[in-house]
Design a protein around this motif. Structure first.
Motif, PDB file in Angstrom:
ATOM      1  N   ASP A  74       4.283   9.267  -2.443  1.00  0.00           N
ATOM      2  CA  ASP A  74       3.054   9.353  -2.383  1.00  0.00           C
ATOM      3  C   ASP A  74       2.892   7.940  -3.403  1.00  0.00           C
ATOM      4  OD1 ASP A  74      -0.105  10.344  -1.401  1.00  0.00           O
ATOM      5  OD2 ASP A  74      -0.144   9.186  -3.586  1.00  0.00           O
ATOM      6  N   SER A  75       2.366   7.112  -2.563  1.00  0.00           N
ATOM      7  CA  SER A  75       2.375   5.583  -3.821  1.00  0.00           C
ATOM      8  C   SER A  75       1.449   5.757  -5.289  1.00  0.00           C
ATOM      9  CB  SER A  75       2.306   4.479  -3.211  1.00  0.00           C
ATOM     10  OG  SER A  75       0.645   4.277  -2.011  1.00  0.00           O
ATOM     11  N   SER A  93      12.171  -0.855   0.015  1.00  0.00           N
ATOM     12  CA  SER A  93      13.281   0.546   0.008  1.00  0.00           C
ATOM     13  C   SER A  93      12.847   1.512   1.493  1.00  0.00           C
ATOM     14  CB  SER A  93      12.986   0.721  -0.950  1.00  0.00           C
ATOM     15  OG  SER A  93      13.546   2.065  -1.426  1.00  0.00           O
ATOM     16  N   ASN A  94      12.220   1.292   1.510  1.00  0.00           N
ATOM     17  CA  ASN A  94      12.383   2.902   2.933  1.00  0.00           C
ATOM     18  C   ASN A  94      12.918   1.651   4.170  1.00  0.00           C
ATOM     19  OD1 ASN A  94      10.861   4.507   1.735  1.00  0.00           O
ATOM     20  ND2 ASN A  94       8.761   4.146   2.090  1.00  0.00           N
ATOM     21  N   ILE A 103       7.934  -0.251  -2.170  1.00  0.00           N
ATOM     22  CA  ILE A 103       8.017   1.017  -1.238  1.00  0.00           C
ATOM     23  C   ILE A 103       8.807   0.891   0.247  1.00  0.00           C
ATOM     24  CG2 ILE A 103       7.828   3.260  -1.062  1.00  0.00           C
ATOM     25  CD1 ILE A 103       5.322   3.299  -3.219  1.00  0.00           C
ATOM     26  N   GLY A 156       1.083  -1.321   0.515  1.00  0.00           N
ATOM     27  CA  GLY A 156       0.304  -0.077  -0.164  1.00  0.00           C
ATOM     28  C   GLY A 156       0.943   1.204   0.136  1.00  0.00           C
ATOM     29  N   SER A 157       0.552   2.396   0.800  1.00  0.00           N
ATOM     30  CA  SER A 157       0.873   3.450   0.830  1.00  0.00           C
ATOM     31  C   SER A 157       2.515   3.516   1.195  1.00  0.00           C
ATOM     32  CB  SER A 157       0.307   4.407   1.856  1.00  0.00           C
ATOM     33  OG  SER A 157       1.305   5.351   2.790  1.00  0.00           O
ATOM     34  N   SER A 158       3.199   4.812   0.173  1.00  0.00           N
ATOM     35  CA  SER A 158       4.708   4.809   0.748  1.00  0.00           C
ATOM     36  C   SER A 158       4.724   5.225   1.633  1.00  0.00           C
ATOM     37  CB  SER A 158       5.328   5.639  -0.453  1.00  0.00           C
ATOM     38  OG  SER A 158       4.189   6.862  -0.048  1.00  0.00           O
ATOM     39  N   ARG A 159       3.848   5.365   2.972  1.00  0.00           N
ATOM     40  CA  ARG A 159       4.219   6.162   4.148  1.00  0.00           C
ATOM     41  C   ARG A 159       5.551   5.697   4.804  1.00  0.00           C
ATOM     42  NH1 ARG A 159      -1.713   5.383   6.857  1.00  0.00           N
ATOM     43  NH2 ARG A 159      -1.905   5.629   4.461  1.00  0.00           N
ATOM     44  N   GLU A 160       6.842   6.382   5.139  1.00  0.00           N
ATOM     45  CA  GLU A 160       7.347   6.006   5.480  1.00  0.00           C
ATOM     46  C   GLU A 160       7.737   5.481   7.306  1.00  0.00           C
ATOM     47  OE1 GLU A 160      11.305   6.788   3.826  1.00  0.00           O
ATOM     48  OE2 GLU A 160      11.887   7.589   5.267  1.00  0.00           O
ATOM     49  N   GLY A 207       5.821   6.051  -6.656  1.00  0.00           N
ATOM     50  CA  GLY A 207       6.338   7.040  -5.258  1.00  0.00           C
ATOM     51  C   GLY A 207       7.298   6.402  -4.490  1.00  0.00           C
ATOM     52  N   VAL A 208       7.909   7.307  -3.881  1.00  0.00           N
ATOM     53  CA  VAL A 208       8.995   6.771  -2.789  1.00  0.00           C
ATOM     54  C   VAL A 208       8.364   7.649  -1.423  1.00  0.00           C
ATOM     55  CG1 VAL A 208      10.510   7.361  -4.737  1.00  0.00           C
ATOM     56  CG2 VAL A 208       9.860   9.040  -3.318  1.00  0.00           C
TER      57      VAL A 208
END
Lengths: 199, 474
Positions: free
Chosen positions: B133-134, A109-110, A106, A80-84, B148-149
């Motif tokens: 943002d994904s 990677s985070n 993601i 889902g979301s890219s939130r670190e 997204g990153v």
């Protein structure tokens, strides 16, 4: 970044697939600064009952796992979301490794950039590990990044793959950005050429 | 034979063009054309500040607040919550400090960053585009490599205009045939995710191809690529063609004059070579896709609207049965119940998935002459200020308001509720957004994903509805 070499720690089983980053860190905590203890937001809603009190049956709330530094889940963990913030939540709670058959790209990677090691093991190995952890709450696993192995409670040793550069950075606590900045001349040369070609 | 003679995919052409250097271990330092930011990007600027660094290429950046301001305010001072106001102010401060173009809250061009990038012509074919943002995968609809990153990677791009990447695998998803009446890009992507699963494209960049994709408008393509991440893909993309070029022509940040001609020459060379090889191939029959709706807590839990809530007992896998039972318990649904019998409390039309003008037109066509069901609260949240202005110029807002919808300011809003706009525990929301995760629209809130016309149909009937019946004049 804190170096990661070897870890011998309690592993917490979360035998579910597709655990998304919205569950790991709900969106309403995303504006909190990095200086906060994001462990306080970890699984904030799913670890609580409808009345807002902690659900004693939720695995993260059980005393057996108070010292857990490894989280184990089924496929597509942290999709889902890219939130670190999802990584910060796990890290601040004390987790240093996550084991699953697969991860959200993601997140993976985070995690590597924050000292949290994502370990991919085959589906059947993770299923076996989850079964052992559920049979023996509080059981430990060993994660050796140098040797790229995980030792399960039953003593079996399993090798995992990791990107060599990410491994190098984690082992030595090296920051990728510092390294990239040494390549400034190459980047400048590329940008000059690129700007010319795209006029 | 030289390497250049090898047939290449669209992705490989963009990748090769942006490769600054490749290390022995296979990691590639990739140049980034566009670094989009929003009101959640403050930690990256803070990290930059702590290192005493500045953005390497501020002219390659564009920022706008979208996550944190409530959609009933027009000015920063009106944001009641101090922390949320602080996020919007931080973006204004950071962009001003570094000379980065930003469309602030008072700017009519502001909106959801994934709507305004294409809308402004800032996102273009052949580019590498990133954003913390994904749903950055949206911009791939223009024939770009967009993904997204996280915040650390955003800091890296700010400081160096580059990212380290390992070359992902490629997947081509071909949708043959023609889409039926009432079937939209949202239905296509939900059908794809239902087929391959939320991890089906993990580690891959997806190229969507085939006649049904070619036939999509730019808005539809943006919807499709937006949800690539929901299939686990690193990115989703569609080869640029005349639809793309017609969409971009004349937009403020698109090349103009002779530069436009030069850009067209470059862009026309981007589509995958006919004999290029993908690591994976998936094919769907577009004519067999029906309007889709999700019933569970993962985007892969999607079914045609004329189906029924599935029975976990019918699944062959114990893990799947368990996951389905959990999802149904959260969603408050019983196996075998017709999907059309599921009542809704809230309707949300908007988001980076379905907040564009075509989406609002489709919803308005259903809402026109009808009334939102008495027990339903229905919102329309345009994807940008310009989408809102366009809709008002066309009179769509009148249709929505007359039907009993709320007509709000642009923003992410109820898609994830970072601005405080959430559904109550147990409330059921027909939503045109992209994620139906547990708690996504608020603790205990139940989300059913669908397209804008389907959401409008749910609003006026008070339950999930096959929009094709309303379209037939029923």
């Amino acid at each position: 970044m804190e170096p990661f070499q070897r870890l011998d720690a309690v592993a917490l089983p979360m035998p579910r697939p597709n655990i998304d980053t919205d569950q790991i860190t709900p969106a309403r905590f995303l504006h909190k600064p990095r200086s906060d203890n994001h462990g306080a937001y970890l699984f904030h809603d799913v670890r609580r009952g409808p009345d807002g009190g902690m659900d004693p049956d939720f695995v993260l709330n059980r005393p057996d796992y108070a010292e857990a530094k490894v989280i184990v889940a089924e496929h597509n963990f942290a999709c889902g979301s890219s939130r670190e913030n999802a990584v910060w939540g796990l890290y601040d709670h004390g987790f240093r490794a996550a084991i699953a058959p697969s991860f959200g790209d993601i997140f993976s990677s985070n995690a590597l950039k924050n000292g949290l090691l994502p370990v991919r093991l085959p589906e059947d190995v993770v299923a076996g590990l989850l079964a052992q952890l559920q049979d023996q709450p509080g059981a430990r696993v060993q994660v050796d990044l140098e040797a790229q192995t995980v030792t399960l409670p039953d003593g079996s040793v399993h090798r995992f793959e990791i990107d060599p550069f990410a491994r190098h950075c984690l082992l030595n606590g090296i920051d990728e950005l510092d390294y990239t900045r040494t390549l400034s001349p190459e980047i400048d040369a590329f940008m000059n050429r690129y700007g010319h070609e795209n006029r | 034979m030289s390497e250049r003679a090898e047939p290449r995919t669209l992705f490989e052409k963009i990748w090769d063009r942006h490769r600054i250097l490749e290390r022995e271990d296979g990691q590639v330092l990739l140049f980034v054309d566009r670094n989009l930011i929003h009101d959640g990007s403050a930690p990256a600027f803070e990290a930059l500040r702590q290192r005493g660094l500045k953005p390497r290429a501020p002219e390659r950046m564009l920022g706008t607040p979208d996550h944190y301001m409530p959609t009933d305010v027009r000015r920063v001072e009106e944001i009641a919550d101090a922390e949320r106001r602080g996020m919007v102010e931080a973006l204004a401060r950071d962009t001003a400090e570094h000379g980065i173009t930003a469309f602030g809250l008072e700017d009519p061009r502001r909106g959801i960053v994934h709507v305004i990038g294409p809308e402004q012509g800032f996102s273009q074919p052949g580019m590498v585009i990133v954003c913390p943002d994904s749903h950055t995968s949206t911009h791939g609809a223009l024939g770009a490599l967009a993904f997204g990153v996280g915040m650390t990677e955003t800091t890296h791009v700010l400081a160096t205009q580059t990212l380290w990447q390992r070359k992902p695998k490629t997947m081509r998803i071909t949708v043959d045939g023609r889409l039926g009446a009432g079937v939209t890009a949202k239905d296509v992507i939900l059908a794809i995710i239902a087929r391959i699963g939320t991890a089906g494209a993990t580690g891959h960049v997806v190229e969507y191809a085939g006649p049904a994709i070619r036939g999509l408008s730019m808005e539809g393509r943006l919807t499709l690529c937006n949800m690539s991440i929901e299939a686990g893909a690193r990115a989703g993309m569609i080869a640029p063609d005349d639809t793309t070029f017609a969409y971009l022509a004349g937009r403020p940040y698109a090349p103009q004059g002779h530069q436009w001609e030069a850009a067209l020459d470059r862009w026309r060379a981007l589509p995958s070579d006919p004999d290029a090889i993908f690591d994976a191939e998936v094919t769907l029959d577009g004519s067999a896709i029906a309007p889709m709706v999700t019933w569970g807590t993962s985007p892969e839990d999607a079914l045609p609207i004329d189906g029924a809530v599935p029975d976990p007992a019918a699944s062959s896998s114990a893990d799947r049965r368990e996951a389905m039972r959990r999802a149904l318990a959260y969603m408050g649904l019983t196996p075998g119940m017709p999907l059309e019998a599921v009542p809704v409390d809230r309707v949300f039309i908007g988001s980076c998935t379905n907040g564009r003008i075509e989406d609002l037109r489709a919803a308005a066509a259903v809402a026109e002459g009808r009334r939102v069901a008495p027990q339903v609260t229905a919102w329309v949240v345009p994807g940008s200020g310009l989408v809102k202005a366009q809709a008002e110029a066309e009179g769509l807002h009148r249709i929505f308001l007359d039907a009993g919808f709320e007509w709000r300011e642009a923003g992410c809003s109820m898609c994830l509720g970072t601005n405080g706009e959430i559904a109550a525990p147990g409330e059921r929301c027909a939503s045109t957004s992209n994620r139906n995760f547990v708690g996504r629209q608020g603790p205990g809130a139940r989300t059913h994903l669908m397209g804008p016309a389907m959401a409008a149909a749910a609003a006026v009937t008070g339950h999930l509805t096959d929009v094709r019946r309303l379209m037939a004049g029923g």
